[in-house]
Design a protein around this motif. Structure first.
Motif, PDB file in Angstrom:
ATOM      1  N   UNK A   1       3.253 -22.642 -13.718  1.00  0.00           N
ATOM      2  CA  UNK A   1       4.264 -23.380 -12.946  1.00  0.00           C
ATOM      3  C   UNK A   1       5.667 -22.946 -13.343  1.00  0.00           C
ATOM      4  N   UNK A   2       6.506 -22.710 -12.353  1.00  0.00           N
ATOM      5  CA  UNK A   2       7.866 -22.254 -12.618  1.00  0.00           C
ATOM      6  C   UNK A   2       8.014 -20.751 -12.559  1.00  0.00           C
ATOM      7  N   UNK A   3       6.899 -20.023 -12.483  1.00  0.00           N
ATOM      8  CA  UNK A   3       6.958 -18.579 -12.332  1.00  0.00           C
ATOM      9  C   UNK A   3       6.798 -18.198 -10.864  1.00  0.00           C
ATOM     10  N   UNK A   4       7.439 -17.084 -10.477  1.00  0.00           N
ATOM     11  CA  UNK A   4       7.411 -16.615  -9.094  1.00  0.00           C
ATOM     12  C   UNK A   4       6.934 -15.163  -9.078  1.00  0.00           C
ATOM     13  N   UNK A   5       6.194 -14.809  -8.026  1.00  0.00           N
ATOM     14  CA  UNK A   5       5.698 -13.437  -7.878  1.00  0.00           C
ATOM     15  C   UNK A   5       6.040 -12.904  -6.498  1.00  0.00           C
ATOM     16  N   UNK A   6       6.579 -11.704  -6.469  1.00  0.00           N
ATOM     17  CA  UNK A   6       6.859 -11.005  -5.217  1.00  0.00           C
ATOM     18  C   UNK A   6       6.137  -9.662  -5.255  1.00  0.00           C
ATOM     19  N   UNK A   7       5.321  -9.417  -4.238  1.00  0.00           N
ATOM     20  CA  UNK A   7       4.611  -8.152  -4.145  1.00  0.00           C
ATOM     21  C   UNK A   7       5.113  -7.334  -2.972  1.00  0.00           C
ATOM     22  N   UNK A   8       4.733  -6.067  -2.951  1.00  0.00           N
ATOM     23  CA  UNK A   8       5.090  -5.152  -1.866  1.00  0.00           C
ATOM     24  C   UNK A   8       3.819  -4.582  -1.261  1.00  0.00           C
ATOM     25  N   UNK A   9       3.845  -4.381   0.048  1.00  0.00           N
ATOM     26  CA  UNK A   9       2.711  -3.777   0.746  1.00  0.00           C
ATOM     27  C   UNK A   9       3.235  -2.669   1.644  1.00  0.00           C
ATOM     28  N   UNK A  10       2.870  -1.439   1.342  1.00  0.00           N
ATOM     29  CA  UNK A  10       3.207  -0.307   2.206  1.00  0.00           C
ATOM     30  C   UNK A  10       1.975  -0.004   3.046  1.00  0.00           C
ATOM     31  N   UNK A  11       2.086  -0.235   4.350  1.00  0.00           N
ATOM     32  CA  UNK A  11       0.923  -0.143   5.220  1.00  0.00           C
ATOM     33  C   UNK A  11       1.129   0.899   6.316  1.00  0.00           C
ATOM     34  N   UNK A  12      -0.005   1.389   6.850  1.00  0.00           N
ATOM     35  CA  UNK A  12       0.030   2.345   7.959  1.00  0.00           C
ATOM     36  C   UNK A  12      -0.670   1.801   9.208  1.00  0.00           C
TER      37      UNK A  12
END
Length: 404
Positions: free
Chosen positions: A318-329
């Motif tokens: 709790x209190x942590x944040x996650x941002x991911x990236x997706x490179x798609x075709x």
């Protein structure tokens, strides 16, 4: 961040006054409105005409502009007009004047009238810079709330080598950019960012990698660092310099190296941004010696690497944040949304290789951001620095929301 900012630039009597021409040019190029004020001695090193031409404003040098008409320069008005006052170069004489409240020239009177933040960038010979009188004046100016852009180490006009060189114009611009970029809601936050490619070794000579340059991740690190966050950058192999002063960079090579470094830093992070292009597979066996060209066909046995996003998403507290990236075709939105939900992310940033100007190697990017609340944010094609600012704004709003 400097676009539209009103900057008073004080230029004083130092051989490094010639650098003020480049400083003015960089500030104007960044969109700032620059008004130059020169002391009398500064004009022996560089002409007002040069700086007036570059700033597109008449340079101010005297209280009385025209004694016959009574035209005068209102130093109080100037002090109220400016968003920031920068004295660069700041000679020992000008530092002493300002530290002791003297107002016998336009620049020092303007300093006493200024209500805006003030930056001094000292420049002088090393013995002058180290003299107790100068160090005392600098300490006194700091005690007034002014900021000092420290002189740099190098060869001086006297031929001596040491501290006393004016900070490079690029450094001064970067300092001002950081000042205007500062976001109170991010100050002190620990932001952990991965960037760049990984390299999976085949033998002592070869490896498997991808086309990532690290530009997007480095732009994100720069944006958060300038905003006042504490940034740790876990970087795969790139040719990029440190994105901003104060960024702590951990260099890694393989997907395992990146996982180990990121996992070790994750417990202390408020936000993890997973921008790196990490290999999904790595050779099952790495040859001790260079693989020789023998057969007409060659096969590799590969094994899955650890999924950093999924593993750390499951560990998120709790209190942590996650941002991911997706490179798609293909099936871009469906694939990105699946990754967002499956890996317990707060945001997924979608890139499509179908978009011209987006993807690896470009200085621009076009993103769509989806969040766990089901909102979608579409952005136009922009520079990667502008994209980084958009992501920072999204994060800052989320961290300051009542439920955050």
């Amino acid at each position: 961040m400097l676009a539209g900012k009103r900057i008073l630039l004080g230029v004083t009597g130092s051989i490094s006054a010639y650098k003020s021409a480049l400083l003015v040019r960089l500030l104007v190029k960044a969109g700032a409105d620059v008004q130059v004020v020169m002391t009398e001695s500064a004009q022996t090193f560089i002409t007002p005409l040069t700086l007036a031409t570059l700033s597109k404003r008449p340079v101010l040098t005297q209280f009385v502009a025209n004694a016959q008409t009574g035209e005068w320069t209102n130093h109080v008005e100037l002090g109220l007009w400016a968003d920031v006052l920068v004295v660069a170069p700041a000679s020992a004489h000008t530092l002493a004047r300002c530290a002791n409240g003297l107002a016998d020239d336009l620049l020092s009177a303007m300093y006493l009238s200024a209500r805006c933040p003030v930056f001094f960038a000292p420049a002088m010979d090393l013995d002058m810079y180290q003299h107790p009188a100068t160090t005392g004046n600098l300490a006194r100016l700091r005690s007034f709330g002014n900021q000092i852009i420290n002189a740099e180490y190098g060869e001086l006009a006297s031929g001596l080598v040491g501290e006393g060189r004016l900070a490079e114009p690029e450094t001064i611009v970067q300092t001002l950019t950081a000042h205007f970029s500062r976001r109170p809601e991010l100050v002190g936050r620990h932001i952990l960012i991965t960037a760049g490619p990984t390299q999976e070794p085949l033998d002592p000579v070869r490896y498997i990698s991808n086309h990532s340059t690290g530009k997007m991740g480095y732009a994100i690190a720069r944006a958060f660092a300038l905003a006042g966050a504490q940034v740790t950058l876990v970087s795969g192999p790139t040719a990029l310099p440190l994105p901003a002063p104060g960024v702590r960079r951990i260099d890694v090579r393989s997907a395992k190296d990146m996982f180990d470094a990121t996992a070790a830093e994750f417990p202390g992070a408020d936000l993890l941004i997973l921008n790196a292009a990490v290999a999904d597979y790595t050779p099952l066996h790495v040859a001790d010696l260079k693989i020789k060209k023998k057969e007409s066909e060659f096969a590799l046995d590969l094994t899955r690497t650890t999924d950093i996003a999924a593993t750390l998403g499951a560990r998120k507290q709790p209190g942590q944040w996650l941002m991911g990236f997706a490179l798609e075709t293909d099936n871009e939105h469906a694939n990105a949304l699946d990754k967002l939900q499956r890996k317990h992310l707060d945001w997924i940033v979608l890139n499509s290789l179908r978009d011209t100007g987006a993807g690896f190697g470009y200085d621009t990017n076009k993103i769509t951001v989806m969040d766990k609340a089901g909102q979608t944010h579409e952005f136009a094609l922009k520079s990667k620095d502008a994209v980084a600012q958009d992501l920072l704004d999204l994060v800052a709003r989320a961290m300051t929301a009542p439920s955050a």
